[in-house]
Design an enzyme around this catalytic site. Sequence first.
Site, mmCIF file in Angstrom:
data_model
loop_
_atom_site.group_PDB
_atom_site.id
_atom_site.type_symbol
_atom_site.label_atom_id
_atom_site.label_comp_id
_atom_site.label_asym_id
_atom_site.label_seq_id
_atom_site.Cartn_x
_atom_site.Cartn_y
_atom_site.Cartn_z
ATOM 1 N N GLY A 33 0.815 -1.217 0.000
ATOM 2 C CA GLY A 33 0.000 0.000 0.000
ATOM 3 C C GLY A 33 0.841 1.256 0.000
ATOM 4 O O GLY A 33 0.787 2.055 0.934
ATOM 5 N N ILE A 39 0.150 6.779 4.240
ATOM 6 C CA ILE A 39 0.980 6.355 5.366
ATOM 7 C C ILE A 39 2.118 5.464 4.842
ATOM 8 O O ILE A 39 3.245 5.515 5.314
ATOM 9 C CB ILE A 39 0.136 5.585 6.409
ATOM 10 N N GLY A 40 1.793 4.658 3.820
ATOM 11 C CA GLY A 40 2.789 3.749 3.253
ATOM 12 C C GLY A 40 4.003 4.491 2.703
ATOM 13 O O GLY A 40 5.141 4.053 2.898
ATOM 14 N N SER A 170 -7.246 -0.295 12.763
ATOM 15 C CA SER A 170 -7.772 1.060 12.942
ATOM 16 C C SER A 170 -8.577 1.075 14.236
ATOM 17 O O SER A 170 -9.147 0.036 14.635
ATOM 18 C CB SER A 170 -8.694 1.410 11.775
ATOM 19 N N TYR A 218 -15.893 -1.854 6.994
ATOM 20 C CA TYR A 218 -14.499 -1.459 7.274
ATOM 21 C C TYR A 218 -14.114 -1.916 8.684
ATOM 22 O O TYR A 218 -13.042 -2.494 8.888
ATOM 23 C CB TYR A 218 -14.361 0.060 7.132
HETATM 24 N N1 LIG Z 1 -5.607 7.500 7.284
HETATM 25 C C1 LIG Z 1 -6.131 7.201 8.461
HETATM 26 O O1 LIG Z 1 -6.602 8.097 9.193
HETATM 27 C C2 LIG Z 1 -6.151 5.785 8.954
HETATM 28 C C3 LIG Z 1 -6.729 5.530 10.211
HETATM 29 C C4 LIG Z 1 -6.755 4.226 10.686
HETATM 30 C C5 LIG Z 1 -6.214 3.200 9.921
HETATM 31 N N2 LIG Z 1 -5.668 3.476 8.696
HETATM 32 C C6 LIG Z 1 -5.104 2.356 7.929
HETATM 33 O O2 LIG Z 1 -3.849 2.723 7.403
HETATM 34 C C7 LIG Z 1 -3.571 1.983 6.206
HETATM 35 C C8 LIG Z 1 -3.032 2.907 5.146
HETATM 36 O O3 LIG Z 1 -4.062 3.796 4.771
HETATM 37 P P1 LIG Z 1 -3.827 5.290 4.238
HETATM 38 O O4 LIG Z 1 -4.541 6.178 5.176
HETATM 39 O O5 LIG Z 1 -2.422 5.532 3.902
HETATM 40 O O6 LIG Z 1 -4.738 5.237 2.913
HETATM 41 P P2 LIG Z 1 -4.378 5.499 1.372
HETATM 42 O O7 LIG Z 1 -3.686 6.800 1.214
HETATM 43 O O8 LIG Z 1 -5.642 5.279 0.634
HETATM 44 O O9 LIG Z 1 -3.343 4.357 1.086
HETATM 45 C C9 LIG Z 1 -3.754 3.019 0.981
HETATM 46 C C10 LIG Z 1 -2.764 2.291 0.133
HETATM 47 O O10 LIG Z 1 -3.266 0.968 -0.091
HETATM 48 C C11 LIG Z 1 -3.260 0.726 -1.494
HETATM 49 N N3 LIG Z 1 -4.314 -0.204 -1.852
HETATM 50 C C12 LIG Z 1 -5.648 0.010 -1.857
HETATM 51 N N4 LIG Z 1 -6.277 -1.067 -2.332
HETATM 52 C C13 LIG Z 1 -5.332 -1.984 -2.632
HETATM 53 C C14 LIG Z 1 -5.367 -3.284 -3.177
HETATM 54 N N5 LIG Z 1 -6.500 -3.857 -3.565
HETATM 55 N N6 LIG Z 1 -4.198 -3.922 -3.363
HETATM 56 C C15 LIG Z 1 -3.023 -3.356 -3.009
HETATM 57 N N7 LIG Z 1 -2.923 -2.110 -2.516
HETATM 58 C C16 LIG Z 1 -4.075 -1.440 -2.332
HETATM 59 C C17 LIG Z 1 -3.488 2.065 -2.122
HETATM 60 O O11 LIG Z 1 -3.067 2.038 -3.480
HETATM 61 P P3 LIG Z 1 -3.639 3.091 -4.576
HETATM 62 O O12 LIG Z 1 -3.327 4.450 -4.042
HETATM 63 O O13 LIG Z 1 -2.875 2.735 -5.779
HETATM 64 O O14 LIG Z 1 -5.100 2.841 -4.656
HETATM 65 C C18 LIG Z 1 -2.596 2.930 -1.248
HETATM 66 O O15 LIG Z 1 -1.258 2.824 -1.643
HETATM 67 C C19 LIG Z 1 -4.869 1.265 5.856
HETATM 68 O O16 LIG Z 1 -4.773 -0.090 6.236
HETATM 69 C C20 LIG Z 1 -5.915 1.971 6.716
HETATM 70 O O17 LIG Z 1 -7.001 1.139 7.040
HETATM 71 C C21 LIG Z 1 -5.630 4.752 8.200
#
Ligand SMILES: NC(=O)c1ccc[n+]([C@@H]2O[C@H](COP(=O)([O-])OP(=O)(O)OC[C@H]3O[C@@H](n4cnc5c(N)ncnc54)[C@H](OP(=O)(O)O)[C@@H]3O)[C@@H](O)[C@H]2O)c1
Length: 338
Positions: A33, A39-40, A170, A218
């Site tokens: 991700g 975050i990644g 989360s 979710y």
């Molecule tokens: N942001 C928050 O406030 C928050 C809070 C609690 C937990 N989290 C957790 O943190 C993690 C990272 O989230 P983030 O906030 O950084 O969100 P994000 O910006 O949407 O990043 C998610 C990443 O996962 C990738 N992804 C989505 N669907 C996928 C799939 N089918 N196969 C492989 N990769 C996939 C996305 O790729 P593309 O960009 O190419 O679609 C993106 O690189 C998640 O597990 C989320 O549940 C986030």
Amino acid sequence: MTTHQDYGLKTPGSEVARAFAERIRGKTILVTGVSPKSIGSATVLNLASQGPGLLILASRTEARLREVAAQIAEKYPDTRVEIVILDLGSQQSVRQAAVDVAALTDKLDILINNAGVMVTSRKATPEGIEQQFGTNHIGPFLFTNLLLPLLRKAAESNPPGATRIVSLSSAGHRLSPIRFSDYNLEGKPVPPEEDHVKPLQGAFAKCAPDGYNGIVAYAQSKTANILFTVYLQKHLTKFGIAAYTLHPGTIQTDLSRDQNDELTAQFYKVAPYWKTPDEGSATTLVAALDPALDDAKGLYLVDCQLAEPAPHTRDSISADRLWKLSEDLVGEKFSLRG
Ligand SMILES: NC(=O)c1ccc[n+]([C@@H]2O[C@H](COP(=O)([O-])OP(=O)(O)OC[C@H]3O[C@@H](n4cnc5c(N)ncnc54)[C@H](OP(=O)(O)O)[C@@H]3O)[C@@H](O)[C@H]2O)c1
């Protein structure tokens, strides 16, 4: 207890990576991700700053992966970075990605299951699994199991517990246990212990016209991340592999790409503080790197410290049941016994 009790809500991930540089230097680390602003990307940039041997970025959109790989190449030109295309919502893609990883390395020191989606309308994976359960849990379940031989190989030469599997959950997990009787959210009756928290607040209670509640889906998937970790801890400690799960905080990323204004406003109401992506990577990095966590004494971290997840994730019977359901859904059994 973690090494740095002073770390918390606003600790930058860059500081954590510097503090635990010895756990990064020369290691093979895979993060799923990875795309700009996520975050990644903050996680891999911070890891790259401390000289890993090989950093593998695995995600579904090649252009986004290449953008982050280019940022790393510019800032840390000596870091070896490889990209792997991985769509966690497709079991075929997950299986191919595992083959591609094995072609790059024969050992994996740290696996960070970071990728995730949050959606408000119903979709299914090619295998017919509800999209969030499929992408956030079933895909990482299969990917982790397929990579386990590489993790076990790394564990042979690492100190016990230094080889890690970290899965991002989360705080939202608190809203729903696993709906074993209705994991695809098709409106089948569920017993009270499988039902979501009631009442859901404000926009969290709103369903799509077909009755689908994306927040509950979710939450279920994020509970699955914790129960998966419970199972991994129970069975992998004997091989020297530690597993942790965490809430990264609330961070403005592309995770909200599917949200309407009402839902976004609800998140602003409940979030105490919005972290930067760098701060948002800190808890992941503590979970992946802190030597004080080698002994698997905790399970779940928030703001860089061990914390207590919801009671419905503290149930090893549910963890076993989820493992069995996940095996059924991928059509393969994974024994972690010997
Ligand atoms: N942001 C928050 O406030 C928050 C809070 C609690 C937990 N989290 C957790 O943190 C993690 C990272 O989230 P983030 O906030 O950084 O969100 P994000 O910006 O949407 O990043 C998610 C990443 O996962 C990738 N992804 C989505 N669907 C996928 C799939 N089918 N196969 C492989 N990769 C996939 C996305 O790729 P593309 O960009 O190419 O679609 C993106 O690189 C998640 O597990 C989320 O549940 C986030």
